[in-house]
Design a protein around this motif. Structure first.
Motif, PDB file in Angstrom:
ATOM      1  N   UNK A  49     -28.147 -61.873  10.561  1.00 24.49           N
ATOM      2  CA  UNK A  49     -29.297 -62.228  10.352  1.00 24.49           C
ATOM      3  C   UNK A  49     -30.332 -61.296   9.161  1.00 24.49           C
ATOM      4  N   UNK A  50     -29.567 -60.364   8.406  1.00 21.33           N
ATOM      5  CA  UNK A  50     -30.047 -59.735   7.479  1.00 21.33           C
ATOM      6  C   UNK A  50     -29.810 -60.242   6.070  1.00 21.33           C
ATOM      7  N   UNK A  51     -28.270 -61.126   6.278  1.00 20.36           N
ATOM      8  CA  UNK A  51     -27.547 -61.463   5.070  1.00 20.36           C
ATOM      9  C   UNK A  51     -27.508 -62.867   5.082  1.00 20.36           C
ATOM     10  N   UNK A  52     -27.513 -63.388   3.737  1.00 18.97           N
ATOM     11  CA  UNK A  52     -27.501 -64.843   3.856  1.00 18.97           C
ATOM     12  C   UNK A  52     -26.796 -65.295   2.519  1.00 18.97           C
ATOM     13  N   UNK A  53     -26.500 -66.416   2.097  1.00 19.08           N
ATOM     14  CA  UNK A  53     -25.784 -67.008   0.889  1.00 19.08           C
ATOM     15  C   UNK A  53     -26.608 -67.715   0.022  1.00 19.08           C
ATOM     16  N   UNK A  54     -26.643 -67.434  -1.384  1.00 20.08           N
ATOM     17  CA  UNK A  54     -27.486 -68.397  -2.448  1.00 20.08           C
ATOM     18  C   UNK A  54     -26.262 -69.147  -2.933  1.00 20.08           C
ATOM     19  N   UNK A  55     -26.067 -70.256  -2.636  1.00 17.09           N
ATOM     20  CA  UNK A  55     -25.048 -71.044  -3.137  1.00 17.09           C
ATOM     21  C   UNK A  55     -25.514 -71.461  -4.927  1.00 17.09           C
ATOM     22  N   UNK A  56     -24.679 -71.558  -5.617  1.00 16.86           N
ATOM     23  CA  UNK A  56     -24.867 -72.012  -6.892  1.00 16.86           C
ATOM     24  C   UNK A  56     -24.074 -73.464  -7.194  1.00 16.86           C
ATOM     25  N   UNK A  57     -24.737 -74.385  -7.743  1.00 19.35           N
ATOM     26  CA  UNK A  57     -24.026 -75.668  -8.171  1.00 19.35           C
ATOM     27  C   UNK A  57     -23.038 -75.349  -9.024  1.00 19.35           C
ATOM     28  N   UNK A  58     -22.892 -74.122  -9.842  1.00 15.16           N
ATOM     29  CA  UNK A  58     -22.113 -73.800 -10.989  1.00 15.16           C
ATOM     30  C   UNK A  58     -20.769 -73.388 -10.295  1.00 15.16           C
ATOM     31  N   UNK A  59     -20.460 -72.966  -9.340  1.00 12.53           N
ATOM     32  CA  UNK A  59     -19.307 -72.892  -8.240  1.00 12.53           C
ATOM     33  C   UNK A  59     -19.590 -73.156  -6.976  1.00 12.53           C
ATOM     34  N   UNK A  60     -19.547 -74.274  -6.627  1.00 10.09           N
ATOM     35  CA  UNK A  60     -19.664 -74.823  -5.214  1.00 10.09           C
ATOM     36  C   UNK A  60     -18.829 -74.356  -4.326  1.00 10.09           C
ATOM     37  N   UNK A  61     -19.372 -74.015  -3.010  1.00  7.66           N
ATOM     38  CA  UNK A  61     -18.648 -73.773  -1.958  1.00  7.66           C
ATOM     39  C   UNK A  61     -19.107 -74.373  -0.659  1.00  7.66           C
ATOM     40  N   UNK A  62     -18.315 -74.454   0.355  1.00  2.28           N
ATOM     41  CA  UNK A  62     -18.740 -74.999   1.651  1.00  2.28           C
ATOM     42  C   UNK A  62     -19.539 -73.859   2.394  1.00  2.28           C
TER      43      UNK A  62
END
Length: 230
Positions: A49-62
């Motif tokens: 609950x303290x960490x999350x992911x900011x996904x970038x469309x430059x290097x997409x991941x599921x």
């Protein structure tokens, strides 16, 4: 990038209805990009609950089930590398993962440019709303709360480094949901948290063991501890 401008109009009437939006957590969510290595996995497991992911469309991941995530639009990476930004990766990523319920998605903007950011919001926000995702606006140099549209659910404070940190108190005093970009040291983590940010992101936490140790130290405390800055 345009020259930083002072924003004195903190009391300017706002176009946004963000005041009705609840904040996700009493502790700031740290989003170290979409790091998935061993060190990242360890901290994600130790501090749920303290960490999350900011996904970038430059290097997409599921997206990973159970981990909060949001979607960046790739504009900053294109600007930083001097490349022309394309909307195609963003909409391709939305096609594939919008149903996975991101916390928010950053509507296309332009670094340090208020007018171009507002133009791009008007151009892209209606199409992105069709995907059913919450929209974030990356506010830029010279913008005020009055520039934030009512459809925005998260204010993402970008722009030049100087303007970002000088204007941050204006954004957190005007809106309950604020994210700060490019936070890669414990000092900046505490500055963002003390200003009242809901979340922040940074790409450098797992590139250097010293930075990883700083992040681990920050996460081990319930809230701001001045001794972390020594």
């Amino acid at each position: 990038m345009t020259a930083p401008q002072d924003s004195a109009a903190i009391s300017t009437p706002t176009r946004s209805s963000l005041g009705a939006m609840p904040c996700c957590s009493s502790s700031m969510l740290v989003m170290p990009s979409n790091n998935t290595g061993f060190a990242a996995g360890y901290l994600f497991g130790k501090h749920p609950g303290r960490l999350g992911h900011l996904h970038s469309v430059e290097s997409p991941r599921e997206p990973i089930q159970g981990i909060p995530w949001a979607m960046d639009n790739g504009v900053f990476g294109a600007w930083q590398s001097g490349k022309k930004w394309s909307e195609e990766p963003l909409y391709r990523y939305l096609d594939e993962y919008a149903a996975w319920k991101p916390l928010w998605v950053v509507v296309p903007d332009w670094v340090g440019d208020r007018d171009e950011t507002l133009r791009r919001w008007d151009q892209h926000a209606p199409a992105m709303q069709a995907f059913g995702v919450p929209l974030a606006m990356a506010v830029q140099d010279g913008m005020t709360p009055a520039d934030v549209p009512k459809e925005c659910v998260m204010v993402f404070v970008g722009g030049s480094t100087s303007w970002k940190w000088r204007s941050l108190p204006m954004w957190t005093s005007s809106f309950p949901r604020v994210h700060v970009g490019r936070v890669n040291s414990i000092r900046l983590l505490l500055m963002a948290e003390n200003a009242g940010a809901e979340s922040c992101d940074g790409t450098g936490w797992f590139r250097d063991p010293t930075r990883t140790a700083e992040l681990a130290s920050y996460l081990s405390h319930d809230h701001n501890h001045p001794d972390l800055l020594r």
